[in-house]
Structures are given as C-alpha cells and as structure tokens.
Design an enzyme around this catalytic site. Structure first.
Site, PDB file in Angstrom:
ATOM      1  N   SER A 268       1.800  29.240 -19.912  1.00 53.90           N
ATOM      2  CA  SER A 268       1.764  30.690 -19.736  1.00 53.90           C
ATOM      3  C   SER A 268       2.862  31.157 -18.784  1.00 53.90           C
ATOM      4  O   SER A 268       4.037  30.937 -19.041  1.00 53.90           O
ATOM      5  CB  SER A 268       0.367  31.106 -19.253  1.00 53.90           C
ATOM      6  OG  SER A 268       0.179  32.492 -19.361  1.00 53.90           O
TER       7      SER A 268
ATOM      8  N   ASP B  96      -4.554  33.529 -29.554  1.00 52.29           N
ATOM      9  CA  ASP B  96      -4.353  33.589 -28.104  1.00 52.29           C
ATOM     10  C   ASP B  96      -4.705  35.001 -27.668  1.00 52.29           C
ATOM     11  O   ASP B  96      -4.061  35.967 -28.086  1.00 52.29           O
ATOM     12  CB  ASP B  96      -2.888  33.259 -27.776  1.00 52.29           C
ATOM     13  CG  ASP B  96      -2.617  33.154 -26.286  1.00 52.29           C
ATOM     14  OD1 ASP B  96      -3.319  33.810 -25.487  1.00 52.29           O
ATOM     15  OD2 ASP B  96      -1.673  32.427 -25.910  1.00 52.29           O
TER      16      ASP B  96
ATOM     17  N   HIS C 227      -5.837  30.360 -25.357  1.00 49.49           N
ATOM     18  CA  HIS C 227      -4.682  30.403 -24.463  1.00 49.49           C
ATOM     19  C   HIS C 227      -4.529  29.159 -23.576  1.00 49.49           C
ATOM     20  O   HIS C 227      -3.452  28.575 -23.493  1.00 49.49           O
ATOM     21  CB  HIS C 227      -4.750  31.653 -23.586  1.00 49.49           C
ATOM     22  CG  HIS C 227      -3.574  31.790 -22.671  1.00 49.49           C
ATOM     23  ND1 HIS C 227      -2.291  31.974 -23.144  1.00 49.49           N
ATOM     24  CD2 HIS C 227      -3.474  31.751 -21.311  1.00 49.49           C
ATOM     25  CE1 HIS C 227      -1.453  32.064 -22.120  1.00 49.49           C
ATOM     26  NE2 HIS C 227      -2.146  31.913 -21.002  1.00 49.49           N
TER      27      HIS C 227
END
Length: 256
Positions: A100, A201, A231
């Site tokens: 991320s 996600d 995610h």
C-alpha cells in the site's frame, strides 16, 4: 508513546550460504495506519531463505492514530531511507518490498536512487485515489482530526492487522501531497518491478496500478492478479503466492 508489541520493527541478518554465497538484503515497508505486523510473515519467510531483512516501523504508526496525525510523508520516507542505508552498508544488493503506502514509499526510494535498488516487489501499492471525497480534505483537515479507519480489509476470516480505528486527516493530507510529487517522478524508476494487485480491494482503487505500470521506466515490470485476497494481501489467502513469487523474483534478479 510505547509501540504495541505486534507493531514492533524487525530485522534479521543474512545467511549467504542460502543465497549462493552472496549477502542480499530486503527492505520491507508497511502501509498507512498499519504496522510491521502486516509484513512480518513475509519478512520471516525471506529471512528463512537467507536474505537480510530490515522492516522499520514508520513514525506515527503502531501507537495511536493521534500520533500518526503529527507525522507526514517526509518522516515516513526518512525512516525508510535510514533502514535502506543500513542494509546497503552490509549487503551486495538490496531489494525493496512495500504494501500500500509502503509501495509508494518504495517507488519514491527507487526514483531517488535508480542505481541502488536491485528490484521492487509491491503489493497493492498506492500512489493515487479516485475518491472524490478527498477533494474536501484541504478544508476538512482543519475541522475534523480523524475519520473512520481503513484497516482490516482482509478476506480471510479471523485475521487482524492491528491497524488504527481512525485515519488522521493531517497525515492523510501529507500522504496525498507525497503521492502527487511521486507520480511526477515515476519515470525515474528503472528497477525491475513485480506488482501484486488484489482484484477486489476496498482501500486502493485500480488507478494506482495503472499509473505505476504506465509510468515507470523499468525494463521488467510485471503485474500478478490476486483473486482470493482484499487489500492487506500479505496476511490474506494469497500470502503464500506473494511470498513464493517474490522469492523467485529476488533469485532471478540477484543472479543478474
């Protein structure tokens, strides 16, 4: 404030006898509002296969969301850079892995140090958002300190990433500013790149992967879809595929 036990940073030395006699390092970065806990199984897997590992806790993470709100992109990037330098001093090659926001920070490092990074492995990296609500952030951050968190987007039942219950808006604003500068510099990224992207996600939308793959100058840039994870895929059903895929990628490019 004291760091929560699951969020502690972690490092481990190399075992060159498992990596063809070479000392190779891997730097791992967690994501926004998360902690090293989300990357720990991956880090341990790579170390078991002989790689030196540095997994820092980014400033403001692993304590309280209020702490996070007093930090920003430059603080997070400085911490990651310091960890990279430590690895570089003891290793022949260094790879960088990020989840991320950690993926965005890894790309920033690769753009700034194009000759120093052997390769990048990114999991649901974030460099952009199409969420129109963020347009109100410049004003909203002066009125509201935090909004409900984005943690635990995990398909696998019973898994907790130990993220924050809220997102600090001042920190979020700094993140978006960091993304904007990074997007302009993605063409400076030349390192081989392996990008894992969850097909579902709820945190990072597909625009980030499109922008990254369409902008970097990497001669080898691959995307691998993850069909059974959300995610935080490093703790989800597809984690074994990420670990094994990254190991194969490291071995391929360390040989080069």
């Amino acid at each position: 404030m004291d760091t929560l036990d699951p969020a502690r940073p972690w490092s481990a030395i190399a075992r060159p006898e498992l990596t063809g006699g070479r000392t190779i390092g891997v730097l791992l970065s967690h994501g926004f509002t998360g902690s090293p806990f989300s990357m720990r199984p991956w880090a341990e897997f790579l170390n078991e296969h002989g790689y030196a590992v540095e997994m820092p806790r980014l400033p403001g993470h692993g304590t309280t969301w209020q702490d996070l709100n007093s930090t920003g992109w430059d603080d997070w990037y400085a911490e990651l850079t310091a960890a990279f330098v430590r690895l570089q001093q003891s290793c022949e090659q260094v790879f960088v892995c990020g989840l991320s926001m950690g993926g965005g920070l890894a790309l920033r490092l690769a753009a700034d140090r194009p000759g120093d990074i052997a390769g990048l492995v990114l999991v649901n990296p974030a460099v952009n958002s199409t969420n129109k609500q963020l347009l109100a952030l410049p004003v909203l951050k002066h009125v509201v300190k935090g909004l409900p968190g984005i943690g635990n987007d995990i398909k696998k039942k019973g898994v907790d990433e130990y993220g924050y219950p809220k997102v600090g808006l001042r920190a979020l604003s700094s993140l978006l500013a960091g993304w904007k500068a990074l997007r302009a510099d993605l063409g400076k990224v030349k390192a081989p790149l392996l990008l894992f992207r969850s097909t579902v996600d709820h945190v990072v939308d597909p625009s980030s992967a499109r922008i990254i793959l369409g902008s970097v100058a990497s001669a080898d840039a691959r995307e691998v879809p993850l069909t059974d994870s959300f995610h935080v895929a490093t703790l989800d059903n597809d984690a074994p595929a990420i670990f094994e895929g990254s190991l194969a990628f490291l071995r391929e490019h360390a040989a080069v």
